[in-house]
Design an enzyme around this catalytic site. Structure first.
Site, PDB file in Angstrom:
ATOM      1  N   ASP A   1       9.010   3.011   1.989  1.00  0.00           N
ATOM      2  CA  ASP A   1       8.100   3.362   2.256  1.00  0.00           C
ATOM      3  C   ASP A   1       7.495   3.094   4.096  1.00  0.00           C
ATOM      4  OD1 ASP A   1       5.317   3.798   2.858  1.00  0.00           O
ATOM      5  OD2 ASP A   1       4.813   3.630   1.248  1.00  0.00           O
TER       6      ASP A   1
ATOM      7  N   PHE B   1       1.128  -1.066  -0.303  1.00  0.00           N
ATOM      8  CA  PHE B   1       0.601   0.141  -0.819  1.00  0.00           C
ATOM      9  C   PHE B   1       0.964   0.759  -0.215  1.00  0.00           C
ATOM     10  CE2 PHE B   1      -2.407   3.710   1.360  1.00  0.00           C
ATOM     11  CZ  PHE B   1      -3.360   3.563   0.462  1.00  0.00           C
TER      12      PHE B   1
ATOM     13  N   LYS C   1       2.432  10.159   8.220  1.00  0.00           N
ATOM     14  CA  LYS C   1       1.886   9.192   9.108  1.00  0.00           C
ATOM     15  C   LYS C   1       2.530   9.724  11.166  1.00  0.00           C
ATOM     16  CE  LYS C   1      -0.059   5.799   7.665  1.00  0.00           C
ATOM     17  NZ  LYS C   1      -1.479   5.795   7.704  1.00  0.00           N
TER      18      LYS C   1
HETATM   19  C1  LIG Z   1       2.976   2.147   3.474  1.00  0.00           C
HETATM   20  C2  LIG Z   1       2.005   3.607   3.409  1.00  0.00           C
HETATM   21  N1  LIG Z   1       2.225   4.330   2.608  1.00  0.00           N
HETATM   22  C3  LIG Z   1       1.652   5.792   2.134  1.00  0.00           C
HETATM   23  C4  LIG Z   1       0.848   5.355   2.958  1.00  0.00           C
HETATM   24  C5  LIG Z   1      -0.619   6.815   2.437  1.00  0.00           C
HETATM   25  O1  LIG Z   1      -0.767   7.840   3.666  1.00  0.00           O
HETATM   26  P1  LIG Z   1      -1.445   9.160   3.425  1.00  0.00           P
HETATM   27  O2  LIG Z   1      -2.749   8.485   3.645  1.00  0.00           O
HETATM   28  O3  LIG Z   1      -0.615  10.243   4.539  1.00  0.00           O
HETATM   29  O4  LIG Z   1      -1.528   9.847   2.538  1.00  0.00           O
HETATM   30  C6  LIG Z   1      -0.044   4.926   3.526  1.00  0.00           C
HETATM   31  C7  LIG Z   1      -1.283   5.219   4.645  1.00  0.00           C
HETATM   32  O5  LIG Z   1      -1.619   4.140   5.159  1.00  0.00           O
HETATM   33  C8  LIG Z   1       0.617   3.311   4.563  1.00  0.00           C
HETATM   34  O6  LIG Z   1       0.322   3.096   4.688  1.00  0.00           O
END
Ligand SMILES: Cc1ncc(COP(=O)(O)O)c(C=O)c1O
Length: 331
Positions: free
Chosen positions: A154, A67, A183
């Site tokens: 990520d 994700f 986050k």
């Molecule tokens: C691993 C990962 N990358 C990216 C995101 C996206 O982040 P945002 O909701 O701040 O755009 C999330 C959100 O859950 C995530 O868990």
């Protein structure tokens, strides 16, 4: 002052860049407002570097079950059809391999000369708390070095102490070229960051990327306060300790149950995989005052606050164990 144009120097942003690069061995930071935006910046770095090397249609390898966000490029990078459905046409330039499978990655890297980068979560969050085999990230790093690819990690969900280290890849010897955060970085205040080192840090220059609100004085002060508090209170170590405690308690209660396929996690990212889809548990847990999530249909995913104590951990274990047993009995 809450905000100024990024044409001007912002001391808190410079301090935050210095703090984050020191914690991560990265060299440069770009600040934005969310995780998806941080990943967009990372994708742009990979593509731009590819173009500079003469690759007109650069490709980034991503993983099944990953994700990366909900913008068009990051939902394309995401390995979950549910996130993509209805938003086609998707963005070009991504190829997918199974997570935790070095052979598949090696195959793609060898076969496709237009591949410029590998983008992964150091452990899958939304994908169901999947901790890769030890040696996986090091193996990915090696493949990237062999083929001249950037390794993008990520750490939007796993970063900032969540897994018991500042960043989850620090459980391995692999160092990424690009790392994204959001986050917990602002502890509720919206801020994202894309950090880079080596030639990946030289790619974006003024004019090639930017953000109006990214890295404003308010959010940077918030993130500096987060880092200071986490340092002063040794929060990553606390997360490691409490995560081990929770995992052990859950294993004692549930590992022998044949309805429970696995109890796994790292630090304060804990997953309990059941034998059947269990989305209803979210509502049932809420009725008992507990916030959980279910991902990958049958994995109870818990990301408790990093500051909980043992009594609170015991309460979580008791509630979730009861819920699983009742769910199984109702079966
Ligand atoms: C691993 C990962 N990358 C990216 C995101 C996206 O982040 P945002 O909701 O701040 O755009 C999330 C959100 O859950 C995530 O868990």
């Amino acid at each position: 002052m809450l905000h100024t144009s990024n044409l001007y120097r912002i001391p808190a942003q410079e301090q935050l860049g210095a703090a984050l690069t020191e914690l991560s061995q990265m060299e440069r930071a770009f600040f934005c407002n969310s995780g998806a935006e941080a990943n967009e910046a990372a994708i742009k770095i990979c593509r731009y570097r590819g173009h500079k090397k003469g690759i007109d249609l650069p490709v980034i390898v991503v993983a099944e079950g990953s994700f990366h966000g909900r913008t068009l490029a990051t939902l394309t990078a995401t390995g979950n059809r549910k996130v993509q459905a209805g938003f086609e046409p998707l963005v070009q330039g991504f190829v997918r391999v199974p997570y935790n499978d070095l052979e598949a990655l090696a195959g793609v890297a060898a076969a496709r000369s237009e591949v410029v980068a590998v983008m992964l979560e150091p452990l899958l969050g939304e994908g169901g708390i999947v901790v890769p085999d030890s040696g996986y990230l090091e193996g990915v790093r090696e493949l990237c070095d062999q083929h001249g690819l950037l390794l993008v990690l990520d750490e939007v969900q796993t970063g900032m102490g969540r897994t018991g280290r500042w960043f989850a890849h620090q459980h391995s010897a692999a160092i990424p070229d690009v790392m994204t955060l959001a986050k917990a970085l602002g502890n509720g205040v919206p801020i994202g960051a894309c950090l880079a080192r080596g030639d990946a840090a030289e790619v974006l220059v003024p004019g090639s990327h930017g953000s109006t609100f990214g890295g404003n004085p308010l959010v940077c002060q918030a993130a500096l306060a987060v880092i200071k508090t986490m340092r002063d209170e040794d929060i990553p170590a606390r997360a490691a300790h409490m995560g081990d405690y929770l995992l052990t308690r859950f294993q004692e209660q549930l590992a022998a149950n044949e309805f429970v396929l696995s109890v796994r996690g790292r630090g304060m990212m804990i997953g309990i995989e059941l034998a059947s889809p269990c989305g209803d548990l979210v509502r049932q847990a809420l009725d008992r005052g507990l916030l959980i999530n279910v991902t990958a249909q049958r994995v109870i995913r818990m990301l408790p606050p990093l500051i909980i104590d043992e009594a609170q951990a015991d309460q979580i274990v008791a509630t979730v164990t009861d819920l699983v047993r009742e769910f199984q009995a109702a079966g």
